[in-house]
Write a protein that holds these residues in place. Sequence first.
Motif, short mmCIF file in Angstrom:
data_model
loop_
_atom_site.label_atom_id
_atom_site.label_comp_id
_atom_site.label_asym_id
_atom_site.label_seq_id
_atom_site.Cartn_x
_atom_site.Cartn_y
_atom_site.Cartn_z
N ARG A 252 0.85 -1.20 0.00
CA ARG A 252 0.00 0.00 0.00
C ARG A 252 0.87 1.24 0.00
O ARG A 252 1.96 1.24 0.58
N ILE A 253 0.39 2.27 -0.67
CA ILE A 253 1.13 3.53 -0.71
C ILE A 253 0.13 4.68 -0.56
O ILE A 253 -1.07 4.48 -0.67
N GLU A 254 0.67 5.85 -0.32
CA GLU A 254 -0.18 7.04 -0.23
C GLU A 254 -0.19 7.71 -1.60
O GLU A 254 0.72 8.44 -1.96
N GLU B 219 -4.98 6.33 0.34
CA GLU B 219 -4.32 5.04 0.38
C GLU B 219 -4.68 4.20 -0.83
O GLU B 219 -5.85 3.97 -1.12
N LEU B 220 -3.65 3.74 -1.53
CA LEU B 220 -3.85 2.85 -2.68
C LEU B 220 -3.32 1.48 -2.30
O LEU B 220 -2.21 1.36 -1.80
N LEU B 221 -4.15 0.45 -2.49
CA LEU B 221 -3.81 -0.86 -1.95
C LEU B 221 -3.77 -1.90 -3.07
O LEU B 221 -4.68 -1.96 -3.90
N TYR B 222 -2.67 -2.67 -3.10
CA TYR B 222 -2.54 -3.76 -4.07
C TYR B 222 -2.39 -5.06 -3.30
O TYR B 222 -1.64 -5.13 -2.32
N TYR B 223 -3.06 -6.10 -3.75
CA TYR B 223 -2.90 -7.41 -3.14
C TYR B 223 -2.65 -8.40 -4.28
O TYR B 223 -3.37 -8.38 -5.29
N ALA B 224 -1.61 -9.23 -4.15
CA ALA B 224 -1.27 -10.12 -5.25
C ALA B 224 -0.99 -11.53 -4.75
O ALA B 224 -0.44 -11.72 -3.66
N ILE B 225 -1.38 -12.52 -5.54
CA ILE B 225 -1.05 -13.91 -5.26
C ILE B 225 -0.28 -14.44 -6.46
O ILE B 225 -0.71 -14.23 -7.61
N SER B 226 0.86 -15.12 -6.20
CA SER B 226 1.59 -15.72 -7.31
C SER B 226 1.42 -17.24 -7.24
O SER B 226 1.09 -17.79 -6.20
N ASN B 227 1.65 -17.91 -8.38
CA ASN B 227 1.43 -19.36 -8.42
C ASN B 227 2.57 -20.12 -9.08
O ASN B 227 2.40 -21.22 -9.57
#
Lengths: 383, 316
Positions: A295-297, A302-310
């Motif tokens: 997350r960053i300002e 607040e800008l939020l990124y959520y990631a899943i790798s496989n």
Amino acid sequence: MTFVVPFGPQHPALKEPEYFRFEVKGEEIIDLNVRLGYIHRGIERALQERSYLHNIYLAERICGICNVAHTTAYCQTIEQLANIEVPDRARFIRTILCELERIHSHLLWAGVAAHEIGFNTLFMFFWRDRELVLDLKEMISGNRQISASNTLGGVRRDVKPEYVPTMLRVLNKLEKETKYYIDVCTSDRTILARCMGVGVLTKEDAIKLCIVGPTTRASGVDVDIRRDDPYAAYDEISFKVIIEREGDVLAKVIVRLREILESIRIIRQALKALPRGPLRTKVAPKIEPNEALGRIEAPRGELLYYAISNGTDKPERIRVRPPTYANIPSFKPMFVGGTIAEIPIVMASIDPCFACTDRVTLVDSHTGKARVVSFDELRGRRK
Amino acid sequence: MEVLDFFFNSLVFPGLLFASLIGLLYVGIDRKVTGHMQHRIGPPIWQEYLDVGKLMSKEDITPHAAQSLVFNVVPLIALGAVVTVMLLLPVYSAQPALATVADLIVIIYLLNIPAICLMLGGYSSGSPFGSVGAARHVVQLFSYELVFILVIIAVVTRVGSLNLTTVVGYQAQHSWLILDWRLIPALIAMFTSIQGKLMRVPFDIPEAESKIVHGAMTEYSGPKLAIWRVVYDIETLVVAGFIAALFLGGPVAYTIGGVQIPGVVDFLIKTLVIVLITTTLRNIMARLRIDQALKFYLTFGALLAIISLVLVLVVP
């Protein structure tokens, strides 16, 4: 007896199509309903179809105004996934770019707000000074708007030593102008008449609704991701978090203008402390199964990124929560009790970026409450 | 001969042709000066001619919902009204082109006709933006017009005549009314009032583009919109000329170094100065809300005009 005043999806005060349904009694607004999803672009799905490197281009195009914020958040999240350390110089350059973008975004917003209250001279002045920032961005990254500077593991373009004197000169000029604007906005009678006490968001509401960014800081909530969860080089730089207590449109203007001053200070420090070293580290195209949250300002909050790798070179899932989406609930306490004439400026006061918002909004029109807009409503006819 | 004179006066000078040429030029200058004030280059000063010419050459479209005689006719009525005021104003000497007994009251009525026409056009356009704009127009009309009339009453009381020619003649004999300190509040009130009459910031509420597109004019396009533009531009000139006659002594012919300078030059200079003052005012303020504008006119504006009126009556 209440009337429904439709606002959007096509309306001169909205730069992007969204639908707002105001219930009014006379001039007073008594209820508000929001319907998002008119510019849903399906980017999250598209992010899953492309490789990590290719996704930078896509993340950059989620929002034209805060493109550096999006790529920084994206790259940071993916770097966490792959457990990569970013070189120091890259962290500082990211900070400089983020702050330049904050200045340009706030000036852009201030211009739009001035236009909404019919002060076109001020609008032109704000945008004239925004050009200075865009020139700096062009000097560093080669592009005025979409900077394409961030990449996985660092940045692609350097801040060369010969840029520094020019940057400092422009920043000095910008600082002088911004102080003048703060002076104008706090003293001009017509601006005060239109902005003071309008669209108030109380501190309680701001906390209860989890509002982010300058919108919540204008209500006296002390939240800033740059300080609370430092990223890039913010932990090595000293800066103040700007707070205003009133929560009205004027406070939101002042918070943003004072943040510009603070951003100028940050850039000066970053330029001074810019360490030597490489710009980027190598990142392997495939990333082991993992999950990460970054997350960053961003300029709007607040800008939020959520990631899943496989384990492949494509992400399993990437979820983005942009600031405007978090700020949509604040419309209700800000509008209810106000008058119709305040709609454009109050709506502009959260600095909405609906294209960002809609890309992640799952519009569920089957939950009973949401209602399909009728043709008559779109035409603006009263029932 | 008299008939020929009448046609010349109403169609060429100081009527339609002269008024529209100068009016369009003045609004062009206004736009150029605005551009410079806003740190832009701005359009060339002849841009208004190009705009009106382009609009004239477009197809004449009447929207389906606005199919009515009223919608089509009101621009022409408004044009007729403002050109008529031009004939009643002293343009080249104290004597207006139409030397009848028409007095200030007729001018006040005629100056209201464009506003009423615009309102009718807005209501008949069948568009929500048009009717909202028209409704706001009515509110604004009632607020600025009170101030406008109060100022005229103060001037009329001072001079003791309802005839514009007499007002101008009085100033030629004594001094300009702007130099009379008792009328200074009235002059300030007059400038606030014309800012509303000409729909300039901070009183451009009826056509606030960020809220209601273009207000009552939203559905107008092509030649009809061109006529509205000409009406607006001539109205700017006419209102400026009216103030010049009331406060600045109207057109005066000078002789400088043996060269006779006709009164019309004086008229053009004075009106240009007044237009530039309104341009400055519109560039240094934000737009008020309609309730704030109403409150402003009914308290501040009316108060200033009444102060002048009382001063004129009480102070010898």
